[in-house]
Write a protein that holds these residues in place. Sequence first.
Motif, mmCIF file in Angstrom:
data_model
loop_
_atom_site.group_PDB
_atom_site.id
_atom_site.type_symbol
_atom_site.label_atom_id
_atom_site.label_comp_id
_atom_site.label_asym_id
_atom_site.label_seq_id
_atom_site.Cartn_x
_atom_site.Cartn_y
_atom_site.Cartn_z
ATOM 1 N N SER A 102 198.414 84.659 -63.182
ATOM 2 C CA SER A 102 198.843 85.603 -64.214
ATOM 3 C C SER A 102 197.959 85.529 -65.459
ATOM 4 O O SER A 102 197.921 86.456 -66.259
ATOM 5 N N GLN A 103 197.259 84.412 -65.584
ATOM 6 C CA GLN A 103 196.502 84.206 -66.810
ATOM 7 C C GLN A 103 195.427 85.287 -66.995
ATOM 8 O O GLN A 103 195.203 85.784 -68.086
ATOM 9 N N ASN A 105 195.512 88.250 -66.114
ATOM 10 C CA ASN A 105 196.079 89.531 -66.529
ATOM 11 C C ASN A 105 196.446 89.576 -68.006
ATOM 12 O O ASN A 105 196.557 90.652 -68.591
ATOM 13 N N GLN A 106 196.640 88.376 -68.603
ATOM 14 C CA GLN A 106 196.928 88.348 -70.038
ATOM 15 C C GLN A 106 195.770 88.937 -70.834
ATOM 16 O O GLN A 106 195.945 89.513 -71.889
ATOM 17 N N ARG A 108 193.894 91.476 -71.102
ATOM 18 C CA ARG A 108 193.613 92.869 -70.804
ATOM 19 C C ARG A 108 192.464 93.348 -71.671
ATOM 20 O O ARG A 108 192.344 92.949 -72.838
ATOM 21 N N SER A 111 192.463 93.934 -75.684
ATOM 22 C CA SER A 111 193.448 93.187 -76.471
ATOM 23 C C SER A 111 192.746 92.196 -77.390
ATOM 24 O O SER A 111 191.605 91.811 -77.167
ATOM 25 N N LYS A 134 195.780 82.585 -78.353
ATOM 26 C CA LYS A 134 196.985 83.376 -78.509
ATOM 27 C C LYS A 134 196.581 84.850 -78.469
ATOM 28 O O LYS A 134 195.626 85.250 -79.139
ATOM 29 N N ILE A 135 197.273 85.623 -77.659
ATOM 30 C CA ILE A 135 197.011 87.059 -77.637
ATOM 31 C C ILE A 135 197.796 87.671 -78.796
ATOM 32 O O ILE A 135 198.967 87.362 -78.986
ATOM 33 N N LYS A 137 199.565 90.641 -80.878
ATOM 34 C CA LYS A 137 200.145 91.984 -80.752
ATOM 35 C C LYS A 137 199.528 92.882 -81.827
ATOM 36 O O LYS A 137 199.105 92.403 -82.886
#
Length: 695
Positions: A102-103, A105-106, A108, A111, A134-135, A137
């Motif tokens: 899943s990593q 896909n973080q 993107r 982003s 840290k992604i 927002k």
Amino acid sequence: MSNTSLADSSVTGLKGVGAALAEKLSRINIHNQQDLLFHLPYRYQDRTRITAIGSLRMGQACVVRGTVRGASVVFGKRRSLLVRISDGTGTMSLRFYHFSASQKNQFRKGSEVRCFGEVRIGSTGPELYHPEYKIIKDDEVEPEEEHLTPLYPTTEGLNQTRIRSLVEQVLPKLNLKGALTEYLPLDILQRLNFLSLQEAVFTLHQPTPDISLEQLDAGEHPAQRRLAFEELLAHNLSLQAIRAEAQKDPAPALIEQHNLSAKLTEQLSFNLTNAQNRVLKEIRKDLARPFPMLRLVQGDVGSGKTLVALFSALSAIENGFQACLMAPTEILAEQHFNNISTLITPLGIETAWLVGKQNKKNREANLQKISSGSANMVVGTHALFQESVHFHKLGLIIIDEQHRFGVHQRLALREKGVRNGLVPHQLIMTATPIPRTLAMSVYADLDSSVIDELPPGRKPVVTNVISQKRRPEVVERVASACAESRQVYWVCTLIEESEELQCQAAEDTFEDLSRALSHLRIGLVHGRMKPAEKANIMNAFKKHELDVLVATTVIEVGVDVPNASVMIIENPERLGLAQLHQLRGRVGRGNANSFCLLMYSTPLSQQSKERLSVMRETSDGFVIAEKDLELRGPGEVLGTRQTGLIQFRVADLERDQHLMDQVNEIAQQLMINHPEVCPWIVNRWLPESKQYGQV
Ligand code: ADP
Ligand code: MG
């Protein structure tokens, strides 16, 4: 909470600290909340600002913020997840060797990511391996850290976040009255231009971003110096306290009668040097006072310390007291015993001796002489301080090569000689020159004298640094020295981990040389031989029944063979300079020109070259010790056992040497002008069990 000292507040009073965590903290010597404050970071990271990708430097730890350009799993030597990011000033990669499905896909495309890590140069240019990240927002504003991030020494099961949160709980209490008392008087703080203790502690846990990381890393920030200074001061004061304590006891006042000493002087074929006379005068002045002398005599190998010690012993003896001389090895004790008896038997003084290897009968006889007082001069090893030994009336203890003993042992020894409340005087002799600044911290409880002059006519040992490749020439050199009836030491140095390997190396060399120089008499001595065997070989060499002595570093201390004029040292790069100097001091004791060949294994690092060339350039033990201190640190100079005895929380004997003069001066001032604060300062920095005064 106010009025409570943090030193009296257990860590269990902090939020989230139960018995289990308290136990972990105690493993790193944190017991109370003050300990936590003095548990300083070993390093800092700057997470207070974002660094532009275009300006990254290799090895730099930094925060980067950028837009993801793509993420893919790549197959190089190892499979890894590679994320490309850019920030308008440049592009770089984040690389993960361990990652989950899943990593990927973080990350993107498009982003925003904020990460922290150490910059390396990888196959794609600048990379961060396994950064913290840290992604972000869209509308999120990520606050930056307000201060530099501390990294603390820690232990298993205790992570940085945990320690930080504990420290953060204690810091706000710093300014509460009585929490952490400033003991240094205002006039001293002002004179030294020191920060307050509170300010220093606070700064070191949460440095503001304007403070330079380089300065902190080097331990040169004023806040660090402030604390190191106070810690060194505490150690110094503690040693001074022992000294004061030790000198409260009465000792016999040994007034020089010039009776025995005049007779000994008549016997000698030479005069004492000015330095010997000066030091002897200092010692006699101490001995004449009714409280115990505590004096360290430093003098280079061959400067004539033993003789000075012997004259001091005579002062005790002519006042009706015994003197004893303790040496670190049996070989050395035996040599002292022989030399000393030869000199003082004609004066009508009996000498006893005591070492581990004596048989029962011999031992009993010597014990008897010691307890009855028929022997006034006693020589030996540690064996002198066993239970079974009872001195009749001990007035002076002389310890040779004392750097092997710590302050506690020093104190235990004198207990041995206490009779009718009278404590013996102590004289300590060392041939390892101790740089002055180091002496001030380790031997602050001793007065110090230096024999800084060699007897006249000594020629310096000509020293050459030469490669193993030229071994055949070296063997030639050995042959020609022996042809002139000289003797040679061939020393095989310690291979760090293994005494066994060292002995093996000596055995191999012994066999090689025996083959190459079959016409010469060659002996071998090493640490795994029995003491009697060793002593036999040494004696044979001394009597010139051997031409060449192949040895491990066991010969370092004390052997005296004036006819030996050449020393070969194999792999000298493995030894400290002070030790090389000690070894080299075994030659150059006679009237012939002497040589020392330092035969290194190639290739030699630049630093090793520099170190060895010091040996070529000077024969001054103090210069050599200073250089050793600079290049290898205090542990090497004092020996590891000694440094184990002094452990600092903040100070670093090497880094903070330059503070020592001032520490010493301020200690004296405090004792005179503010004696009441001294025990408090000691208490703060040295837990009771470690206080030298508590033995
Ligand atoms: P150290 O213990 O300082 O290494 P020693 O006391 O063993 O030195 O002395 C080394 C040698 O020098 C001994 O043989 C000693 O007799 C001799 N010696 C000592 N003092 C003098 C002096 N003033 N003049 C000449 N020789 C001396
Ligand atoms: Mg000596």
